[in-house]
Design an enzyme around this catalytic site. Structure first.
Site, short mmCIF file in Angstrom:
data_model
loop_
_atom_site.label_atom_id
_atom_site.label_comp_id
_atom_site.label_asym_id
_atom_site.label_seq_id
_atom_site.Cartn_x
_atom_site.Cartn_y
_atom_site.Cartn_z
N CYS A 12 -6.47 16.68 1.19
CA CYS A 12 -5.11 17.12 0.87
C CYS A 12 -5.02 18.63 0.77
CB CYS A 12 -4.66 16.51 -0.45
SG CYS A 12 -4.98 14.76 -0.52
N THR A 25 7.52 -8.56 -1.32
CA THR A 25 6.59 -9.53 -0.72
C THR A 25 5.23 -8.88 -0.53
OG1 THR A 25 8.43 -10.58 0.40
CG2 THR A 25 6.25 -11.04 1.29
N GLY A 31 -4.03 4.02 -4.10
CA GLY A 31 -4.37 4.79 -5.28
C GLY A 31 -3.20 5.57 -5.85
N THR A 32 -2.42 6.18 -5.00
CA THR A 32 -1.33 7.02 -5.46
C THR A 32 -0.30 6.19 -6.23
OG1 THR A 32 -1.67 8.49 -3.59
CG2 THR A 32 0.46 8.65 -4.70
N ASN A 58 -13.28 13.44 -6.70
CA ASN A 58 -13.35 13.24 -5.25
C ASN A 58 -14.05 14.37 -4.51
OD1 ASN A 58 -10.76 14.05 -6.43
ND2 ASN A 58 -10.19 14.59 -4.35
N GLN A 95 -12.44 6.86 -6.45
CA GLN A 95 -13.71 7.25 -5.83
C GLN A 95 -14.91 6.52 -6.42
OE1 GLN A 95 -14.08 8.95 -3.12
NE2 GLN A 95 -12.07 9.91 -2.91
N SER A 143 -8.43 1.92 -4.62
CA SER A 143 -7.78 2.00 -3.31
C SER A 143 -8.66 1.39 -2.23
CB SER A 143 -7.52 3.48 -3.00
OG SER A 143 -7.00 3.61 -1.70
N GLY A 144 -8.06 0.57 -1.36
CA GLY A 144 -8.83 -0.14 -0.34
C GLY A 144 -9.56 0.75 0.65
N HIS A 145 -8.91 1.82 1.08
CA HIS A 145 -9.49 2.56 2.21
C HIS A 145 -10.68 3.42 1.82
CE1 HIS A 145 -7.66 6.74 1.86
NE2 HIS A 145 -6.90 6.09 1.01
N1 PLP Z 1 -7.22 9.46 -6.47
C1 PLP Z 1 -8.33 9.97 -5.94
C2 PLP Z 1 -9.43 10.44 -6.84
C3 PLP Z 1 -8.47 10.05 -4.55
O1 PLP Z 1 -9.59 10.57 -4.02
C4 PLP Z 1 -7.41 9.59 -3.72
C5 PLP Z 1 -7.48 9.72 -2.25
O2 PLP Z 1 -7.98 10.70 -1.74
C6 PLP Z 1 -6.26 9.05 -4.34
C7 PLP Z 1 -6.20 9.00 -5.71
C8 PLP Z 1 -5.11 8.54 -3.53
O3 PLP Z 1 -5.39 7.26 -3.02
P1 PLP Z 1 -4.52 6.67 -1.81
O4 PLP Z 1 -4.88 7.45 -0.61
O5 PLP Z 1 -4.94 5.23 -1.72
O6 PLP Z 1 -3.08 6.80 -2.21
#
Ligand code: PLP
Length: 400
Positions: free
Chosen positions: A326, A238, A72-73, A152, A180, A200-202
């Site tokens: 965070c 890659t 995501g970041t 989130n 989210q 984001s996968g996780h």
């Molecule tokens: N954006 C939101 C709204 C999130 O909740 C998060 C992760 O907590 C992220 C971005 C960041 O994603 P990643 O952990 O895959 O970098």
């Protein structure tokens, strides 16, 4: 006793079916998808399948609108940096006060180092965007708008489809951080004016360190990771093939679970919320209760510390969160709750429970049983609570 995991907005357990799908890509299927031989071809096919699985989950028109990233970041950073680079004549961006740091820290950096004017749109007490302020900030000077699909911390949903239309009217690109939202609510991008979307996968029972940026066909995109021609030249390096295969499988499973499981999860969340509100006085739910993710409950208990609640819940085998992962570790209430003007006496005691399809009724019962005595104990020790009984009028939350 089996631990109760209710911190799924922080991260989710990788689904065993996802792990099984990934494993061959660490072993026999180790080829480089760019290679011209059979080893490469099989893996290239698997990457294409994953792209299609994601395309289907978010209703993209074409599979090549999906660019795989590290999460995501990176997707958030790539969207904003690309837009500013593609439209150098426009030097402003718009975002909201409740975005993830992946957006807000980048915006602050761009303001400081590149002189980009950043409009940070406020939210109201329910976490809803100030639409008048948004309209006032829109102009032909704006290169990119980035507004999250779902918050989130509170789960509040933003009207991104409408906001994107308004951005389009002034020629600005529209990006949404849907990290989210994807996998939790139906998304169909085809019929919208959304130009870019991060996922984001996780967060959807996939692996960590893999994600994607949707880039609508025709949107001018400037690669932020220079290198080879992978991802049609939009991201060098890659490919993380086991991660991509895992993300694809996670997307497929999320799509299958979208209706029945999401309804079940909503039921669990609502039962938890009702149970806690009934049993604990001076407690309220933050966010837009009528318009939020089905899995998220952010509940504020007045006159106590969220950190202490988490520690005692943890001792009872229950994993939750105060605000975002965070920001936990800091004693300041989260920037999201501050932006919503949640009174300090309540924002400190805010706890987020976030569900996934892996939760069940027993998890809800455990929290409903464990939480009231924890709150009672902490309030007994709290100088603010002593004699408060009913919250003083000044501290009464403004929420209906
Ligand atoms: N954006 C939101 C709204 C999130 O909740 C998060 C992760 O907590 C992220 C971005 C960041 O994603 P990643 O952990 O895959 O970098």
């Amino acid at each position: 006793m089996k631990p109760v995991y209710l911190d799924n907005n922080a991260t989710t357990r990788v689904d065993p079916q996802v792990v099984a799908a990934m494993l061959p890509y660490f072993t026999e299927q180790f080829g480089n998808p760019s290679s011209m031989h059979a080893f490469g071809a099989e893996v290239g096919g698997a990457v294409k399948r994953a792209r299609k699985q994601l395309q289907s989950l978010i209703g993209a028109e074409f599979d090549h609108e999906i660019v795989f990233t590290s999460g995501g970041t990176e997707s958030d950073n790539a969207a904003i940096l690309s837009a500013l680079e593609a439209m150098p004549e426009r030097t402003e961006m718009i975002t909201s006060a409740v975005e993830h740091p992946a957006i807000l820290a980048l915006a602050a950096h761009l303001e400081k180092t590149r002189g980009i004017k950043v409009h940070i749109i406020p939210v109201d007490a329910k976490g809803r965007l100030d639409r008048d302020a948004y309209r006032a900030a829109l102009s032909t000077r704006v290169a990119i708008v980035s507004i999250m699909w779902a918050n989130n911390e509170t789960g509040t949903l933003f009207p991104v489809v409408e906001l994107a239309e308004e951005a389009k009217a002034v020629g600005a690109l529209f990006h949404t951080d849907a990290v989210q939202a994807v996998g939790k609510i139906p998304i169909d991008l085809k019929s919208t004016a959304i130009d870019m979307l991060s996922l984001s996968g996780h967060k959807l029972h996939g692996p960590k360190g893999i994600g994607a940026l949707y880039v609508r066909r025709g949107v001018r995109f400037r690669s932020q990771i220079k290198g080879g021609q992978q991802e049609r030249g939009r991201r060098g390096g890659t490919e993380n093939t086991p991660g991509i295969v895992g993300l694809g499988k996670a997307a497929e499973l999320a799509e299958q679970a979208m209706h029945d499981e999401v309804t079940r999860v909503r039921g669990l969340r609502d039962r938890l919320e009702k149970g806690l509100l009934q049993r604990i006085p001076n407690t309220f739910v933050t966010g837009d209760v009528d318009n939020r993710l089905p899995n998220t409950c952010n509940i504020a208990c007045e006159f106590i510390e969220g950190e202490a609640i988490l520690l005692l819940l943890n001792r009872a085998g229950i994993a939750a969160s105060s605000g975002s992962a965070c920001t936990s570790g800091s004693l300041e209430p989260s920037h999201v709750l501050r932006a919503m003007s949640v009174p300090y006496t309540a924002a400190h005691g805010a706890t987020r429970f976030s569900f996934s399809r892996e939760n069940n009724d027993e998890d809800v019962d455990r929290v409903i049983e464990a939480m009231p005595p924890i709150i009672e104990k902490l309030r007994d020790l709290s100088p603010f609570w002593q004699g408060a009984g009913e919250a003083p009028a000044a501290f009464k939350p403004v929420y209906a």
